[in-house]
Design a protein around this motif. Structure first.
Motif, PDB file in Angstrom:
ATOM      1  N   ASP A   8     110.902  -8.928  36.607  1.00  6.54           N
ATOM      2  CA  ASP A   8     111.103 -10.363  36.824  1.00  6.54           C
ATOM      3  C   ASP A   8     110.860 -11.139  35.533  1.00  6.54           C
ATOM      4  O   ASP A   8     111.555 -12.125  35.250  1.00  6.54           O
ATOM      5  CB  ASP A   8     110.169 -10.862  37.930  1.00  6.54           C
ATOM      6  CG  ASP A   8     110.622 -10.439  39.319  1.00  6.54           C
ATOM      7  OD1 ASP A   8     111.798 -10.057  39.467  1.00  6.54           O
ATOM      8  OD2 ASP A   8     109.792 -10.477  40.250  1.00  6.54           O
ATOM      9  N   PHE A   9     109.869 -10.694  34.763  1.00  6.13           N
ATOM     10  CA  PHE A   9     109.591 -11.321  33.471  1.00  6.13           C
ATOM     11  C   PHE A   9     110.806 -11.184  32.556  1.00  6.13           C
ATOM     12  O   PHE A   9     111.246 -12.158  31.920  1.00  6.13           O
ATOM     13  CB  PHE A   9     108.363 -10.674  32.833  1.00  6.13           C
ATOM     14  CG  PHE A   9     107.923 -11.316  31.545  1.00  6.13           C
ATOM     15  CD1 PHE A   9     106.843 -12.181  31.521  1.00  6.13           C
ATOM     16  CD2 PHE A   9     108.572 -11.045  30.344  1.00  6.13           C
ATOM     17  CE1 PHE A   9     106.425 -12.763  30.323  1.00  6.13           C
ATOM     18  CE2 PHE A   9     108.168 -11.623  29.158  1.00  6.13           C
ATOM     19  CZ  PHE A   9     107.091 -12.485  29.146  1.00  6.13           C
ATOM     20  N   ALA A  10     111.363  -9.968  32.481  1.00  4.77           N
ATOM     21  CA  ALA A  10     112.548  -9.744  31.648  1.00  4.77           C
ATOM     22  C   ALA A  10     113.711 -10.625  32.092  1.00  4.77           C
ATOM     23  O   ALA A  10     114.465 -11.150  31.275  1.00  4.77           O
ATOM     24  CB  ALA A  10     112.945  -8.267  31.696  1.00  4.77           C
TER      25      ALA A  10
ATOM     26  N   PRO B 114     115.265 -16.074  27.995  1.00  6.76           N
ATOM     27  CA  PRO B 114     116.412 -16.973  27.813  1.00  6.76           C
ATOM     28  C   PRO B 114     117.735 -16.257  27.529  1.00  6.76           C
ATOM     29  O   PRO B 114     118.754 -16.914  27.374  1.00  6.76           O
ATOM     30  CB  PRO B 114     115.993 -17.842  26.622  1.00  6.76           C
ATOM     31  CG  PRO B 114     114.961 -17.051  25.907  1.00  6.76           C
ATOM     32  CD  PRO B 114     114.245 -16.266  26.948  1.00  6.76           C
ATOM     33  N   THR B 115     117.738 -14.946  27.423  1.00  4.50           N
ATOM     34  CA  THR B 115     118.980 -14.173  27.348  1.00  4.50           C
ATOM     35  C   THR B 115     118.884 -13.044  28.370  1.00  4.50           C
ATOM     36  O   THR B 115     117.810 -12.459  28.550  1.00  4.50           O
ATOM     37  CB  THR B 115     119.215 -13.588  25.940  1.00  4.50           C
ATOM     38  OG1 THR B 115     120.339 -12.705  25.977  1.00  4.50           O
ATOM     39  CG2 THR B 115     118.013 -12.831  25.447  1.00  4.50           C
ATOM     40  N   PRO B 116     119.985 -12.711  29.055  1.00  5.80           N
ATOM     41  CA  PRO B 116     119.940 -11.659  30.082  1.00  5.80           C
ATOM     42  C   PRO B 116     120.033 -10.244  29.517  1.00  5.80           C
ATOM     43  O   PRO B 116     120.012  -9.275  30.274  1.00  5.80           O
ATOM     44  CB  PRO B 116     121.170 -11.985  30.940  1.00  5.80           C
ATOM     45  CG  PRO B 116     122.135 -12.596  29.987  1.00  5.80           C
ATOM     46  CD  PRO B 116     121.299 -13.376  29.003  1.00  5.80           C
ATOM     47  N   ILE B 117     120.142 -10.089  28.208  1.00  3.63           N
ATOM     48  CA  ILE B 117     120.424  -8.780  27.614  1.00  3.63           C
ATOM     49  C   ILE B 117     119.358  -7.751  27.974  1.00  3.63           C
ATOM     50  O   ILE B 117     119.666  -6.618  28.370  1.00  3.63           O
ATOM     51  CB  ILE B 117     120.582  -8.909  26.090  1.00  3.63           C
ATOM     52  CG1 ILE B 117     121.826  -9.731  25.764  1.00  3.63           C
ATOM     53  CG2 ILE B 117     120.676  -7.532  25.433  1.00  3.63           C
ATOM     54  CD1 ILE B 117     121.979 -10.061  24.293  1.00  3.63           C
ATOM     55  N   LEU B 118     118.082  -8.111  27.848  1.00  2.00           N
ATOM     56  CA  LEU B 118     117.029  -7.143  28.143  1.00  2.00           C
ATOM     57  C   LEU B 118     117.021  -6.773  29.623  1.00  2.00           C
ATOM     58  O   LEU B 118     116.935  -5.593  29.976  1.00  2.00           O
ATOM     59  CB  LEU B 118     115.661  -7.690  27.733  1.00  2.00           C
ATOM     60  CG  LEU B 118     114.489  -6.736  28.020  1.00  2.00           C
ATOM     61  CD1 LEU B 118     114.657  -5.427  27.274  1.00  2.00           C
ATOM     62  CD2 LEU B 118     113.153  -7.383  27.657  1.00  2.00           C
TER      63      LEU B 118
ATOM     64  N   VAL C 220     120.609 -18.156  22.140  1.00  2.00           N
ATOM     65  CA  VAL C 220     119.225 -17.733  22.026  1.00  2.00           C
ATOM     66  C   VAL C 220     119.079 -16.807  20.811  1.00  2.00           C
ATOM     67  O   VAL C 220     119.895 -15.904  20.631  1.00  2.00           O
ATOM     68  CB  VAL C 220     118.779 -16.984  23.303  1.00  2.00           C
ATOM     69  CG1 VAL C 220     117.368 -16.459  23.150  1.00  2.00           C
ATOM     70  CG2 VAL C 220     118.885 -17.909  24.493  1.00  2.00           C
ATOM     71  N   PRO C 221     118.052 -17.042  19.983  1.00  2.00           N
ATOM     72  CA  PRO C 221     117.861 -16.137  18.849  1.00  2.00           C
ATOM     73  C   PRO C 221     117.314 -14.788  19.313  1.00  2.00           C
ATOM     74  O   PRO C 221     116.228 -14.698  19.853  1.00  2.00           O
ATOM     75  CB  PRO C 221     116.839 -16.870  17.972  1.00  2.00           C
ATOM     76  CG  PRO C 221     116.119 -17.776  18.874  1.00  2.00           C
ATOM     77  CD  PRO C 221     117.090 -18.148  19.961  1.00  2.00           C
ATOM     78  N   TYR C 222     118.109 -13.738  19.140  1.00  2.00           N
ATOM     79  CA  TYR C 222     117.602 -12.398  19.356  1.00  2.00           C
ATOM     80  C   TYR C 222     117.965 -11.577  18.135  1.00  2.00           C
ATOM     81  O   TYR C 222     118.920 -11.867  17.429  1.00  2.00           O
ATOM     82  CB  TYR C 222     118.150 -11.772  20.644  1.00  2.00           C
ATOM     83  CG  TYR C 222     119.651 -11.709  20.760  1.00  2.00           C
ATOM     84  CD1 TYR C 222     120.356 -10.648  20.198  1.00  2.00           C
ATOM     85  CD2 TYR C 222     120.358 -12.689  21.433  1.00  2.00           C
ATOM     86  CE1 TYR C 222     121.738 -10.569  20.303  1.00  2.00           C
ATOM     87  CE2 TYR C 222     121.739 -12.628  21.546  1.00  2.00           C
ATOM     88  CZ  TYR C 222     122.427 -11.565  20.982  1.00  2.00           C
ATOM     89  OH  TYR C 222     123.780 -11.495  21.088  1.00  2.00           O
ATOM     90  N   PHE C 223     117.184 -10.564  17.866  1.00  2.00           N
ATOM     91  CA  PHE C 223     117.304  -9.852  16.601  1.00  2.00           C
ATOM     92  C   PHE C 223     117.613  -8.369  16.823  1.00  2.00           C
ATOM     93  O   PHE C 223     116.708  -7.550  16.818  1.00  2.00           O
ATOM     94  CB  PHE C 223     116.004  -9.971  15.772  1.00  2.00           C
ATOM     95  CG  PHE C 223     115.464 -11.360  15.707  1.00  2.00           C
ATOM     96  CD1 PHE C 223     116.281 -12.427  15.392  1.00  2.00           C
ATOM     97  CD2 PHE C 223     114.124 -11.611  15.950  1.00  2.00           C
ATOM     98  CE1 PHE C 223     115.785 -13.727  15.331  1.00  2.00           C
ATOM     99  CE2 PHE C 223     113.623 -12.895  15.887  1.00  2.00           C
ATOM    100  CZ  PHE C 223     114.449 -13.959  15.572  1.00  2.00           C
ATOM    101  N   PRO C 224     118.871  -8.005  17.056  1.00  2.00           N
ATOM    102  CA  PRO C 224     119.202  -6.581  17.109  1.00  2.00           C
ATOM    103  C   PRO C 224     119.191  -6.017  15.696  1.00  2.00           C
ATOM    104  O   PRO C 224     119.882  -6.540  14.827  1.00  2.00           O
ATOM    105  CB  PRO C 224     120.602  -6.561  17.720  1.00  2.00           C
ATOM    106  CG  PRO C 224     121.175  -7.889  17.382  1.00  2.00           C
ATOM    107  CD  PRO C 224     120.037  -8.860  17.278  1.00  2.00           C
TER     108      PRO C 224
END
Length: 316
Positions: free
Chosen positions: A124-126, A130-134, A308-312
């Motif tokens: 639920d936390f994941a 702010p991005t659904p990727i995880l 949303v800033p995410y860092f792949p």
């Protein structure tokens, strides 16, 4: 004796009755955040150090998964993947590949935004990020562990550099300054402190000057890590600690740099490099970053709310 360290007294194993003594003219306290050095100094007649605490009340979890879908929108895949918290939420995550197809997923939040320690709450936390990727990567993955919880009050540092200390006594690592662990700086600072101490010992620094020169050498690196860690925490209203105008300005500037990472990965690379102490914080003021932050602040650069800033990355 006569203001100089002559050794250390200690208990061995489960025997709390017998006091042992180890002679030596240099004692290094690297016993961590629960160091008893302030009490030891007071017992010896010395003034204990001034202390500063920034209490952000962190809770974070680690959980391990197999059959993890590490595919990004567009078809690319990621190795290391970080989701930056979006104010006013402090929730974020980091994902790291382990051996045998296992991924390590860490989630965390500040200001007592606590969740239960079960797998459903972890998912639920994941989902709340702010991005659904995880969440999309986890929903069909196979957990190979329960979520491991860790709580941490915040960052704390002791100003031994301001104290009169016995000759031959050095405090280092988390015993000197401890940082909110989500920034991953504590072990890096401890290693760099050890390198500075090694340099002084190889130069045969006079024992009477060793402590003073050591604290002078580590002052800048500790302050830099402290500013980054506490600046990130202090922007949240539930964090307890002293706030300054400078810390607010630098915190807003750094957060904008991270936000700009949604438009250009260069900003993300610089931000992550600074957080992990791979590059100097002065990199934040490179002309391209400086003018981009200013342009964003006056509305010349716009970022959609859903971005949303995410860092792949393979180097974050």
């Amino acid at each position: 004796k006569d203001g100089k360290i002559t050794g250390v007294e200690y208990y061995s194993g489960l025997d709390s009755e017998t006091v042992h003594f180890q002679s030596g003219n240099l004692v290094i306290d690297c016993s961590g955040i629960k160091s008893q050095a302030p009490k030891w100094l007071e017992k010896l007649g010395y003034q204990p150090p001034r202390t500063e605490q920034i209490s952000s009340y962190l809770q974070y979890f680690t959980c391990f998964f197999k059959n993890f879908n590490n595919t990004l929108p567009g078809g690319n895949s990621f190795e290391i993947f970080q989701v930056a918290a979006q104010f006013p939420s402090s929730r974020g995550s980091t994902t790291i590949p382990n051996e045998n197809g296992v991924f390590q997923v860490m989630t965390g939040a500040l200001n007592k935004d606590y969740i239960k320690t079960d797998l459903e709450s972890f998912l639920d936390f994941a989902k709340s990020l702010p991005t659904p990727i995880l969440y999309n990567a986890l929903k069909n993955a196979t957990p190979v562990s329960e979520p491991y919880e860790y709580k941490y009050k915040g960052s704390i540092r002791h100003f031994y550099n301001e104290c009169k200390l016995p000759v031959g006594f050095i405090v280092t690592g988390d015993a000197f300054s401890s940082f909110t662990p989500i920034y991953g700086q504590g072990i890096t600072v401890a290693v760099l402190e050890a390198k500075k101490l090694e340099e002084l010992l190889q130069l045969n620094c006079a024992p009477e000057k060793l402590s003073q020169q050591y604290y002078q050498k580590i002052g800048g690196l500790v302050q830099g890590a402290w500013s980054l860690a506490t600046g990130g925490d202090l922007k949240y209203p539930g964090t307890e600690g002293k706030r300054s105008v400078v810390s607010k300005i630098l915190g807003a500037y750094f957060n904008t740099t991270i936000r700009l990472g949604t438009l250009n990965p260069y900003f993300s690379e610089v931000a992550v490099g600074i957080i992990h102490m791979m590059i100097s914080p002065l990199a934040l003021f490179r002309p391209y970053i400086l003018f981009s932050v200013l342009a964003y602040s006056v509305g010349l650069i716009k970022i959609k709310k859903q971005q949303v800033p995410y860092f792949p990355s393979t180097t974050a």
